[in-house]
Design an enzyme around this catalytic site. Sequence first.
Site, PDB file in Angstrom:
ATOM      1  CE  LYS A  14      -2.319  -0.700   3.841  1.00  0.00           C
ATOM      2  NZ  LYS A  14      -1.811  -1.992   4.300  1.00  0.00           N
ATOM      3  NE  ARG A  89      -4.427  -0.963   9.896  1.00  0.00           N
ATOM      4  CZ  ARG A  89      -3.341  -0.453   9.332  1.00  0.00           C
ATOM      5  NH1 ARG A  89      -3.344   0.755   8.835  1.00  0.00           N
ATOM      6  NH2 ARG A  89      -2.243  -1.170   9.240  1.00  0.00           N
ATOM      7  NE  ARG A 128       7.193  -3.118   5.846  1.00  0.00           N
ATOM      8  CZ  ARG A 128       5.876  -2.916   5.820  1.00  0.00           C
ATOM      9  NH1 ARG A 128       5.300  -2.444   4.732  1.00  0.00           N
ATOM     10  NH2 ARG A 128       5.125  -3.209   6.859  1.00  0.00           N
ATOM     11  NE  ARG A 134       6.221  -0.409  10.224  1.00  0.00           N
ATOM     12  CZ  ARG A 134       5.087  -0.465   9.558  1.00  0.00           C
ATOM     13  NH1 ARG A 134       4.998   0.051   8.356  1.00  0.00           N
ATOM     14  NH2 ARG A 134       4.027  -1.043  10.098  1.00  0.00           N
ATOM     15  NE  ARG A 146       1.944  -4.914  11.309  1.00  0.00           N
ATOM     16  CZ  ARG A 146       3.042  -4.743  10.555  1.00  0.00           C
ATOM     17  NH1 ARG A 146       4.157  -5.405  10.837  1.00  0.00           N
ATOM     18  NH2 ARG A 146       3.018  -3.923   9.536  1.00  0.00           N
TER      19      ARG A 146
HETATM   20  P1  AMP Z   1       0.759   0.631   8.931  1.00  0.00           P
HETATM   21  O1  AMP Z   1       1.984   1.436   8.700  1.00  0.00           O
HETATM   22  O2  AMP Z   1      -0.424   1.099   8.126  1.00  0.00           O
HETATM   23  O3  AMP Z   1       1.003  -0.844   8.806  1.00  0.00           O
HETATM   24  O4  AMP Z   1       0.331   0.873  10.462  1.00  0.00           O
HETATM   25  C1  AMP Z   1       1.186   0.527  11.535  1.00  0.00           C
HETATM   26  C2  AMP Z   1       0.382   0.442  12.829  1.00  0.00           C
HETATM   27  O5  AMP Z   1      -0.219   1.714  13.118  1.00  0.00           O
HETATM   28  C3  AMP Z   1      -0.790  -0.539  12.814  1.00  0.00           C
HETATM   29  O6  AMP Z   1      -0.400  -1.870  13.100  1.00  0.00           O
HETATM   30  C4  AMP Z   1      -1.679   0.050  13.905  1.00  0.00           C
HETATM   31  O7  AMP Z   1      -1.180  -0.254  15.209  1.00  0.00           O
HETATM   32  C5  AMP Z   1      -1.512   1.548  13.682  1.00  0.00           C
HETATM   33  N1  AMP Z   1      -2.504   2.064  12.707  1.00  0.00           N
HETATM   34  C6  AMP Z   1      -2.260   2.602  11.484  1.00  0.00           C
HETATM   35  N2  AMP Z   1      -3.391   2.970  10.879  1.00  0.00           N
HETATM   36  C7  AMP Z   1      -4.403   2.664  11.740  1.00  0.00           C
HETATM   37  C8  AMP Z   1      -5.819   2.774  11.694  1.00  0.00           C
HETATM   38  N3  AMP Z   1      -6.457   3.277  10.620  1.00  0.00           N
HETATM   39  N4  AMP Z   1      -6.527   2.344  12.767  1.00  0.00           N
HETATM   40  C9  AMP Z   1      -5.926   1.859  13.862  1.00  0.00           C
HETATM   41  N5  AMP Z   1      -4.601   1.689  13.969  1.00  0.00           N
HETATM   42  C10 AMP Z   1      -3.827   2.092  12.917  1.00  0.00           C
END
Ligand code: AMP
Length: 190
Positions: A14, A89, A128, A134, A146
């Site tokens: 994404k 989400r 990654r 991260r 996740r």
């Molecule tokens: P990502 O970089 O999109 O994989 O997001 C990393 C982490 O941020 C996720 O595993 C969640 O803990 C938090 N996070 C990101 N976007 C959201 C969202 N829309 N709702 C809730 N938690 C989020």
Amino acid sequence: MNNIILFGPPGSGKGTQAEKLAEHFGLLHISTGDMFRYELKNETPLGITAKGYMDEGKLVPDEVTIAMLRERVKNAGEVNGIIFDGFPRTEAQAEALDEMLEEADSPVKGLLLLDVADDEIVKRILLRGKTSGRADDLDESIIRNRIAVFNEQTAPVYNYYHEKGKAHKVDGIGSIDDIFGRLQTLVERF
Ligand code: AMP
């Protein structure tokens, strides 16, 4: 306005594709994951709240996430459209987003799902993790969590937009350029 949701499990590409689409179509790229990481780096109260959830691969609570996103959209200024990456989400987030965008008279044009199988995702995220810095990319059990969170809490968002005739599935396997080409074709039709 061309508002697009780029949707898919963690590690489906994404972030990479959202950046390319934003550049190609002149859209503003909003990634809630990036926003949380920025807050975390700056040790703000929001970042500290989010950290506990992120470290375990859980979702940050809706009220916190929606409030942050609402502020970001409100301050977006004049844009051609927004590409949402990692938001919504949950169904509650989707409803909040629709409400926000309808108020601005610029509803979501479409949701694009990057379809990638679970085992491929785990491989990609572990790779990654070697360079992303991260914490949530390094531990296979957090990655599996996740994915489980995606399947249980986030996947219903696809059906939510499918019922509105706005959801599109894209094969997320292939080169970055191939996948971008598939997404581009769909966005051009919106
Ligand atoms: P990502 O970089 O999109 O994989 O997001 C990393 C982490 O941020 C996720 O595993 C969640 O803990 C938090 N996070 C990101 N976007 C959201 C969202 N829309 N709702 C809730 N938690 C989020």
